[in-house]
Design an enzyme around this catalytic site. Structure first.
Site, mmCIF file in Angstrom:
data_model
loop_
_atom_site.group_PDB
_atom_site.id
_atom_site.type_symbol
_atom_site.label_atom_id
_atom_site.label_comp_id
_atom_site.label_asym_id
_atom_site.label_seq_id
_atom_site.Cartn_x
_atom_site.Cartn_y
_atom_site.Cartn_z
ATOM 1 N NE ARG A 282 19.135 5.853 -11.891
ATOM 2 C CZ ARG A 282 20.608 5.690 -12.234
ATOM 3 N NH1 ARG A 282 21.339 5.204 -11.289
ATOM 4 N NH2 ARG A 282 21.119 6.094 -13.227
ATOM 5 C CE1 TYR B 266 -3.367 -4.230 -3.438
ATOM 6 C CE2 TYR B 266 -1.232 -4.793 -4.514
ATOM 7 C CZ TYR B 266 -2.299 -4.044 -4.492
ATOM 8 O OH TYR B 266 -2.752 -3.019 -5.636
ATOM 9 C CG ASP C 123 2.366 -4.768 2.683
ATOM 10 O OD1 ASP C 123 1.919 -3.759 3.366
ATOM 11 O OD2 ASP C 123 2.009 -4.830 1.459
ATOM 12 C CE LYS D 51 -3.117 1.100 -1.727
ATOM 13 N NZ LYS D 51 -2.814 -0.051 -1.566
HETATM 14 C C1 LIG Z 1 -1.962 -1.065 -2.364
HETATM 15 C C2 LIG Z 1 -1.303 -2.084 -1.656
HETATM 16 C C3 LIG Z 1 0.038 -2.531 -2.043
HETATM 17 C C4 LIG Z 1 0.465 -2.086 -3.522
HETATM 18 O O1 LIG Z 1 1.025 -0.492 -3.272
HETATM 19 P P1 LIG Z 1 0.835 0.559 -4.767
HETATM 20 O O2 LIG Z 1 1.115 1.620 -4.089
HETATM 21 O O3 LIG Z 1 -0.455 0.233 -5.330
HETATM 22 O O4 LIG Z 1 2.048 0.003 -5.764
HETATM 23 C C5 LIG Z 1 0.729 -3.461 -1.535
HETATM 24 N N1 LIG Z 1 0.173 -3.840 -0.218
HETATM 25 C C6 LIG Z 1 -0.855 -3.588 0.238
HETATM 26 C C7 LIG Z 1 -1.377 -4.028 1.533
HETATM 27 C C8 LIG Z 1 -1.549 -2.806 -0.360
HETATM 28 O O5 LIG Z 1 -2.855 -2.264 -0.155
#
Ligand SMILES: *Cc1c(COP(=O)(O)O)cnc(C)c1O
Length: 375
Positions: A46, A98, A170, A195
């Site tokens: 961890r 998001y 983000d 992604k």
């Molecule tokens: C998918 C997404 C998230 C969340 O991420 P997860 O891996 O699904 O928990 C956060 N920000 C954006 C812009 C996203 O497209």
């Protein structure tokens, strides 16, 4: 080193013990100590794991930051960053972040008395006016989902720095290949690595990069204390994905540009949302090297939406984005269904809006799938 080489050689290459060219999957929870506290840098997975550490160094190098951290999902990364705050603190957030980010702030962190306002962060004057005495963080997404709105990272970071406020970006949609927020003044950049970074729709992961040692120590404390870490196998898979990020992003962008150009000539396409397409060209060129692989477009009727989605051979109807395969969705009915219809219509997320995550297939095959005259 150029980012195209860094993606391949960053973090660390291979294994010093065997000469293996790729990093091994250190599938272990604990590490032998010679005497109490005397170990080779790892005590418990961890706190630290050699496979995860390569990933964390790699993303820090790509984002030109000080230190990186890997989490079990994008939401785990976002939640861990929000834990830098304490009750009574105030946070400004882009109003079209998001959905999961909105939900965790509005339904979970609210219970811990975190104060928040969701505002249009593309409007810099509005951001300046919304700062309160207890504002400790400005959290932005650029480009946004699904309307591809841009916010100037540099302008936000400048206002934030004056007041000792953290700027968090983000960077999921752009990736460090197209945009490096820390070089624009941001303190923290984070990703849903599920992604583009992973890139193959085969894992769920989150990454965070901070720009200095103090934030690095605080973030590592939270990562270890809260424990939302990424496991060794998924860390390895994510490293493998990131190694081809630049070449994939080039193709995503190239395909997207050609599809935007084709869409712009179709009479049934009423509006196209693509970074820099309608506006924000200055912001685009000041912080992104290319406009990315995500396109949204509004068509003339819901019947046309049905037609576009019918008979797909290459594109898959699905949520998520950023994989090598093209994915199509109708945000109003899928990812953004929880927003009431009148609000959706007002902000542009209509029932006629289609979002396309452009894959890296041969572009003519993607266009054929979209061409309603062939259906
Ligand atoms: C998918 C997404 C998230 C969340 O991420 P997860 O891996 O699904 O928990 C956060 N920000 C954006 C812009 C996203 O497209």
């Amino acid at each position: 080193m150029d980012i195209r080489s860094l993606a391949i050689h960053g973090g660390a290459n291979g294994d010093p013990y065997t000469g293996a060219v790729t990093v091994p999957i250190y599938q272990t929870s604990t590490y032998a100590q010679k005497s109490i506290g005397q170990h080779k840098g790892f005590e418990y997975s961890r706190t630290g794991n050699p496979t995860r550490e390569v990933l964390e160094k790699l993303i820090a190098e790509l984002e030109e930051g000080y230190r990186g951290f890997a989490f079990g999902s994008g939401m785990a990364a976002i939640s861990s960053v929000l834990m830098l705050l304490k009750s009574g603190d105030h946070i400004l957030v882009s109003d079209d972040v998001y959905g999961g980010t909105f939900r965790v702030i509005d339904k979970v962190f609210k219970n811990f008395d975190l104060e928040y306002d969701f505002i249009n962060t593309s409007d810099i004057a509005k951001v300046r006016d919304s700062i309160k005495d207890n504002t400790k963080m400005i959290y932005i997404e650029t480009p946004t989902n699904p309307l591809m709105k841009l916010t100037s990272i540099h302008a936000i970071a400048e206002i934030a720095k004056e007041k000792g406020i953290l700027t968090v970006v983000d960077n999921t949609f752009a990736t460090p290949y197209l945009q490096r927020p820390i070089t624009q003044g941001a303190d923290i950049v984070l990703h849903s690595a599920t992604k583009y970074l992973g890139g193959h729709s085969d894992l769920v992961a989150g990454l965070v990069v901070v720009n200095n040692e103090e934030l690095g120590n605080r973030m590592h404390f939270i990562q270890n204390a809260v424990g939302a870490i990424l496991g060794p196998f998924d860390s390895w898979l994510l490293i493998k994905g990131i190694r081809t990020l630049p070449i994939r992003m080039d193709r995503h962008c190239e395909n997207a540009e050609q599809i935007v150009s084709w869409l712009s000539k179709q009479s049934w396409v009423k509006k196209i949302y693509y970074p820099g397409y309608n506006d924000s060209q200055d912001v685009l060129s000041s912080q992104m090297s290319k406009a990315g692989g995500m396109i949204s477009f509004e068509v003339d009727s819901e019947a046309t939406v049905e037609k576009v989605l019918s008979n797909l051979k290459v594109i898959t109807l699905a949520e998520s984005l950023g994989g090598i395969e093209s994915l199509i969705s109708v945000p109003a009915k899928m990812t953004h269904a929880s927003i009431p219809e009148e609000i959706r219509e007002k902000i542009g997320i209509t029932n006629r809006l289609i979002r396309l995550s452009v894959g890296i297939e041969y572009v003519e095959d993607i266009i054929k799938d979209l061409d309603i005259s062939l259906k």
